[in-house]
Design a protein around this motif. Structure first.
Motif, PDB file in Angstrom:
ATOM      1  N   ASP A  32       0.826  -1.212   0.000  1.00 56.36           N
ATOM      2  CA  ASP A  32       0.000   0.000   0.000  1.00 56.36           C
ATOM      3  C   ASP A  32       0.860   1.261   0.000  1.00 56.36           C
ATOM      4  OD1 ASP A  32      -2.257  -1.564   0.024  1.00 56.36           O
ATOM      5  OD2 ASP A  32      -2.572  -1.380   2.196  1.00 56.36           O
ATOM      6  N   ALA A  33       1.961   1.248   0.754  1.00 57.65           N
ATOM      7  CA  ALA A  33       2.854   2.406   0.794  1.00 57.65           C
ATOM      8  C   ALA A  33       3.495   2.629  -0.578  1.00 57.65           C
ATOM      9  CB  ALA A  33       3.923   2.210   1.866  1.00 57.65           C
ATOM     10  N   TYR A  34       3.893   1.548  -1.237  1.00 53.57           N
ATOM     11  CA  TYR A  34       4.485   1.661  -2.574  1.00 53.57           C
ATOM     12  C   TYR A  34       3.471   2.241  -3.566  1.00 53.57           C
ATOM     13  CZ  TYR A  34       6.291   0.323  -7.121  1.00 53.57           C
ATOM     14  OH  TYR A  34       6.721   0.345  -8.422  1.00 53.57           O
ATOM     15  N   ARG A  35       2.245   1.716  -3.530  1.00 53.92           N
ATOM     16  CA  ARG A  35       1.207   2.222  -4.440  1.00 53.92           C
ATOM     17  C   ARG A  35       0.921   3.701  -4.185  1.00 53.92           C
ATOM     18  NH1 ARG A  35      -3.059  -2.737  -3.947  1.00 53.92           N
ATOM     19  NH2 ARG A  35      -1.958  -4.185  -5.301  1.00 53.92           N
ATOM     20  N   ALA A  36       0.806   4.061  -2.899  1.00 50.52           N
ATOM     21  CA  ALA A  36       0.523   5.461  -2.564  1.00 50.52           C
ATOM     22  C   ALA A  36       1.658   6.363  -3.040  1.00 50.52           C
ATOM     23  CB  ALA A  36       0.321   5.607  -1.058  1.00 50.52           C
ATOM     24  N   HIS A  37       2.896   5.919  -2.845  1.00 51.24           N
ATOM     25  CA  HIS A  37       4.040   6.720  -3.265  1.00 51.24           C
ATOM     26  C   HIS A  37       4.071   6.884  -4.780  1.00 51.24           C
ATOM     27  CE1 HIS A  37       8.019   8.463  -3.148  1.00 51.24           C
ATOM     28  NE2 HIS A  37       8.428   7.570  -4.058  1.00 51.24           N
ATOM     29  N   SER A  38       3.779   5.795  -5.497  1.00 50.49           N
ATOM     30  CA  SER A  38       3.829   5.874  -6.959  1.00 50.49           C
ATOM     31  C   SER A  38       2.686   6.708  -7.524  1.00 50.49           C
ATOM     32  CB  SER A  38       3.805   4.472  -7.573  1.00 50.49           C
ATOM     33  OG  SER A  38       2.594   3.826  -7.271  1.00 50.49           O
ATOM     34  N   LEU A  39       1.561   6.803  -6.804  1.00 51.04           N
ATOM     35  CA  LEU A  39       0.427   7.615  -7.262  1.00 51.04           C
ATOM     36  C   LEU A  39       0.457   9.039  -6.697  1.00 51.04           C
ATOM     37  CD1 LEU A  39      -2.441   4.982  -6.914  1.00 51.04           C
ATOM     38  CD2 LEU A  39      -1.321   5.762  -9.021  1.00 51.04           C
ATOM     39  N   GLY A  40       1.454   9.335  -5.851  1.00 53.08           N
ATOM     40  CA  GLY A  40       1.570  10.668  -5.274  1.00 53.08           C
ATOM     41  C   GLY A  40       0.575  10.938  -4.164  1.00 53.08           C
ATOM     42  N   GLU A  41       0.057   9.897  -3.542  1.00 54.47           N
ATOM     43  CA  GLU A  41      -0.901  10.035  -2.444  1.00 54.47           C
ATOM     44  C   GLU A  41      -0.167   9.911  -1.114  1.00 54.47           C
ATOM     45  OE1 GLU A  41      -3.690   6.928  -3.135  1.00 54.47           O
ATOM     46  OE2 GLU A  41      -4.558   7.901  -4.895  1.00 54.47           O
ATOM     47  N   PRO A  42      -0.788  10.342  -0.029  1.00 52.63           N
ATOM     48  CA  PRO A  42      -0.135  10.186   1.280  1.00 52.63           C
ATOM     49  C   PRO A  42      -0.041   8.704   1.672  1.00 52.63           C
ATOM     50  CG  PRO A  42      -2.329  11.113   1.542  1.00 52.63           C
ATOM     51  CD  PRO A  42      -2.040  11.073   0.075  1.00 52.63           C
ATOM     52  N   VAL A  43       1.024   8.365   2.362  1.00 49.88           N
ATOM     53  CA  VAL A  43       1.259   6.982   2.784  1.00 49.88           C
ATOM     54  C   VAL A  43       0.311   6.657   3.943  1.00 49.88           C
ATOM     55  CG1 VAL A  43       2.994   5.406   3.713  1.00 49.88           C
ATOM     56  CG2 VAL A  43       3.661   7.159   2.077  1.00 49.88           C
ATOM     57  N   PRO A  44      -0.303   5.474   3.936  1.00 46.79           N
ATOM     58  CA  PRO A  44      -1.194   5.104   5.036  1.00 46.79           C
ATOM     59  C   PRO A  44      -0.406   4.928   6.334  1.00 46.79           C
ATOM     60  CG  PRO A  44      -0.843   3.229   3.590  1.00 46.79           C
ATOM     61  CD  PRO A  44      -0.203   4.407   2.941  1.00 46.79           C
ATOM     62  N   THR A  48      -0.307   1.871  14.640  1.00 53.33           N
ATOM     63  CA  THR A  48      -0.085   3.276  14.977  1.00 53.33           C
ATOM     64  C   THR A  48      -1.171   3.821  15.892  1.00 53.33           C
ATOM     65  OG1 THR A  48       1.004   3.606  12.864  1.00 53.33           O
ATOM     66  CG2 THR A  48       0.244   5.575  13.994  1.00 53.33           C
ATOM     67  N   HIS A  49      -2.410   3.433  15.658  1.00 55.39           N
ATOM     68  CA  HIS A  49      -3.530   4.002  16.405  1.00 55.39           C
ATOM     69  C   HIS A  49      -4.171   3.001  17.365  1.00 55.39           C
ATOM     70  CE1 HIS A  49      -3.214   7.455  13.824  1.00 55.39           C
ATOM     71  NE2 HIS A  49      -3.352   6.703  12.748  1.00 55.39           N
ATOM     72  N   ASP A  50      -3.453   1.952  17.736  1.00 53.07           N
ATOM     73  CA  ASP A  50      -4.030   0.909  18.580  1.00 53.07           C
ATOM     74  C   ASP A  50      -4.477   1.444  19.942  1.00 53.07           C
ATOM     75  OD1 ASP A  50      -3.665  -0.883  16.597  1.00 53.07           O
ATOM     76  OD2 ASP A  50      -2.044  -1.998  17.575  1.00 53.07           O
ATOM     77  N   ARG A  51      -3.660   2.274  20.564  1.00 47.34           N
ATOM     78  CA  ARG A  51      -4.024   2.798  21.887  1.00 47.34           C
ATOM     79  C   ARG A  51      -5.304   3.625  21.821  1.00 47.34           C
ATOM     80  NH1 ARG A  51       1.789   4.731  24.240  1.00 47.34           N
ATOM     81  NH2 ARG A  51       2.560   2.646  24.706  1.00 47.34           N
ATOM     82  N   ARG A  52      -5.415   4.449  20.817  1.00 48.94           N
ATOM     83  CA  ARG A  52      -6.597   5.294  20.684  1.00 48.94           C
ATOM     84  C   ARG A  52      -7.843   4.441  20.452  1.00 48.94           C
ATOM     85  NH1 ARG A  52      -6.798   9.931  16.261  1.00 48.94           N
ATOM     86  NH2 ARG A  52      -6.357   8.109  14.987  1.00 48.94           N
ATOM     87  N   VAL A  53      -7.714   3.395  19.646  1.00 49.32           N
ATOM     88  CA  VAL A  53      -8.852   2.518  19.368  1.00 49.32           C
ATOM     89  C   VAL A  53      -9.303   1.808  20.637  1.00 49.32           C
ATOM     90  CG1 VAL A  53      -9.554   0.424  18.151  1.00 49.32           C
ATOM     91  CG2 VAL A  53      -8.301   2.205  16.942  1.00 49.32           C
ATOM     92  N   VAL A  54      -8.359   1.295  21.410  1.00 39.86           N
ATOM     93  CA  VAL A  54      -8.712   0.611  22.660  1.00 39.86           C
ATOM     94  C   VAL A  54      -9.337   1.583  23.644  1.00 39.86           C
ATOM     95  CG1 VAL A  54      -7.741  -0.563  24.678  1.00 39.86           C
ATOM     96  CG2 VAL A  54      -7.013  -1.212  22.386  1.00 39.86           C
ATOM     97  N   ARG A  55      -8.818   2.800  23.722  1.00 38.08           N
ATOM     98  CA  ARG A  55      -9.377   3.810  24.625  1.00 38.08           C
ATOM     99  C   ARG A  55     -10.810   4.161  24.223  1.00 38.08           C
ATOM    100  NH1 ARG A  55      -5.514   7.806  24.050  1.00 38.08           N
ATOM    101  NH2 ARG A  55      -4.071   6.437  25.104  1.00 38.08           N
TER     102      ARG A  55
END
Length: 67
Positions: free
Chosen positions: A10-22, A27-34
């Motif tokens: 997904d990061a490669y595809r986003a980079h090749s299309l000029g989109e932001p990397v996911p 990364t957001h596990d703590r926020r989801v659990v909270r």
């Protein structure tokens, strides 16, 4: 395909299309659990049940255990 492989693809595809990397996995596990915990507490209050603190209650029982 593992989570890491999917993320890299997904990061490669986003980079090749000029989109932001996911965001990276986890990364957001703590926020989801909270948020999940807050939702459970809200549902308990709306249903008229006491809010449970399972871990804290278990520690309290363990500390009060007769030796």
């Amino acid at each position: 395909m593992s989570i890491t492989q999917q993320y890299l693809l997904d990061a490669y595809r986003a980079h090749s299309l000029g989109e932001p990397v996911p965001p990276a996995p986890g990364t957001h596990d703590r926020r989801v659990v909270r948020e999940w915990r807050g939702e459970r507490r809200l549902r308990a209050v709306l249903a008229g049940r006491p809010v449970r603190h399972r871990f804290r209650d278990a520690l309290g029982r363990w500390r009060r255990r007769p030796t």
